[in-house]
Design an enzyme around this catalytic site. Structure first.
Site, PDB file in Angstrom:
ATOM      1  N   SER A 108       0.308  -1.030  -0.234  1.00  0.00           N
ATOM      2  CA  SER A 108      -0.116   0.265  -0.157  1.00  0.00           C
ATOM      3  C   SER A 108       1.014   1.074  -0.161  1.00  0.00           C
ATOM      4  O   SER A 108       1.825   1.681  -0.185  1.00  0.00           O
ATOM      5  CB  SER A 108      -1.116   0.279   1.144  1.00  0.00           C
ATOM      6  OG  SER A 108      -2.121   0.963   1.286  1.00  0.00           O
ATOM      7  N   ASP A 191      -9.189  -4.785  -5.205  1.00  0.00           N
ATOM      8  CA  ASP A 191      -9.040  -4.322  -4.006  1.00  0.00           C
ATOM      9  C   ASP A 191      -9.890  -2.928  -4.121  1.00  0.00           C
ATOM     10  O   ASP A 191      -9.460  -2.011  -5.542  1.00  0.00           O
ATOM     11  CB  ASP A 191      -7.111  -3.721  -4.382  1.00  0.00           C
ATOM     12  CG  ASP A 191      -6.998  -3.120  -3.438  1.00  0.00           C
ATOM     13  OD1 ASP A 191      -7.617  -2.191  -2.593  1.00  0.00           O
ATOM     14  OD2 ASP A 191      -5.727  -3.241  -3.191  1.00  0.00           O
ATOM     15  N   HIS A 215      -7.651  -5.829  -0.875  1.00  0.00           N
ATOM     16  CA  HIS A 215      -5.973  -5.228  -0.569  1.00  0.00           C
ATOM     17  C   HIS A 215      -5.364  -5.671   0.734  1.00  0.00           C
ATOM     18  O   HIS A 215      -3.579  -5.893   0.582  1.00  0.00           O
ATOM     19  CB  HIS A 215      -6.474  -3.483   0.389  1.00  0.00           C
ATOM     20  CG  HIS A 215      -5.479  -2.635   0.412  1.00  0.00           C
ATOM     21  ND1 HIS A 215      -4.879  -2.044  -0.685  1.00  0.00           N
ATOM     22  CD2 HIS A 215      -5.149  -2.161   1.620  1.00  0.00           C
ATOM     23  CE1 HIS A 215      -3.969  -1.569  -0.486  1.00  0.00           C
ATOM     24  NE2 HIS A 215      -3.651  -0.883   1.344  1.00  0.00           N
TER      25      HIS A 215
END
Length: 240
Positions: A108, A191, A215
């Protein structure tokens, strides 16, 4: 007395076997073939998020002493500040392992501080492979829900931070042209945190799209692992 002596001899032989030249050579060989891996968490993330991946890499032949996960001081703070923390952390890993370079696996927002470290700090000379998992390289609309934090503001599509990070070269290789940095960006069409998920695509990387993984699932799902392994072994076919 004889039985005790035999037991002592057996114990000594066992200990010698553990530290024998062949055993030590095998351990050194395993380390010589691999770079230490530094794991970088994302927005509000934690170093513990990589515990599962660490255990898996150990099963793939990485020494446990070659696996390190950073814990940022401010998990929602600026990627620039985080990049400086990452720089210090990598230097510490290199001192401890006596390796020349590290590989980085970043989830991320961690992919942004990683790329900043490579582009503007010492990462260009100290990183071999970069693998990002669901990183918002071109921003995410989800960031609008956290605009009171500097990290979220930097992830707004079109932010000054992202425009600067993506200017000129999205996957810089640094000054060592004989050993270019291999970039792999793994992302999932499922995601919903990275919106749009295609934000994870970066020029010059091996961009790998998967399906059906959330995610957070990118950290643990078994379908992701072969691509992580390939990226750590310089398998990026479409890299610079």
């Amino acid at each position: 007395m004889v039985r005790g002596l035999i037991s002592l001899v057996v114990s000594v032989v066992f200990i010698l076997a553990l530290v024998s030249p062949a055993t030590a050579a095998k351990r050194v060989s395993a380390e010589a073939e691999k770079d230490p891996v530094v794991f970088v968490h994302g927005f509000t993330g934690s170093s513990s998020g990589y515990d599962n991946m660490k255990q898996w890499l150990i099963s793939q032949g990485w020494p446990s002493s070659y696996l390190y996960a950073i814990q940022y001081t401010d998990t929602t703070g600026s990627n620039i500040d985080n990049a400086y923390e990452l720089q210090s952390f990598v230097n510490q890993v290199l001192r401890q392992t006596k390796a020349a370079k590290v590989d980085i696996v970043a989830h991320s927002m961690g992919g942004l501080s990683t790329r900043y470290y490579v582009k503007y700090l010492e990462g260009a000379q100290k990183v071999d492979d970069v693998i990002t998992l669901g990183s918002p390289h071109h921003g995410t609309n989800s960031s609008y829900f956290g605009l009171w934090t500097e990290g979220a503001r930097e992830m707004v599509p079109g932010s000054a931070f992202l425009n600067d990070l993506n200017s000129a070269d999205e996957t810089p290789n640094g000054s060592d042209t004989s050993s270019i940095i291999q970039y792999t960006s793994i992302y999932s069409s499922a995601d919903t945190v990275i919106n749009p998920y295609t934000s994870s695509i970066i020029n010059g990387a091996d961009n790998v799209q998967i399906t059906g993984v959330s995610h957070s699932g990118l950290l643990t799902d078994i379908t992701v692992r072969p691509f992580v392994l390939e990226g750590l072994q310089d398998g990026g076919a479409n890299s610079n």
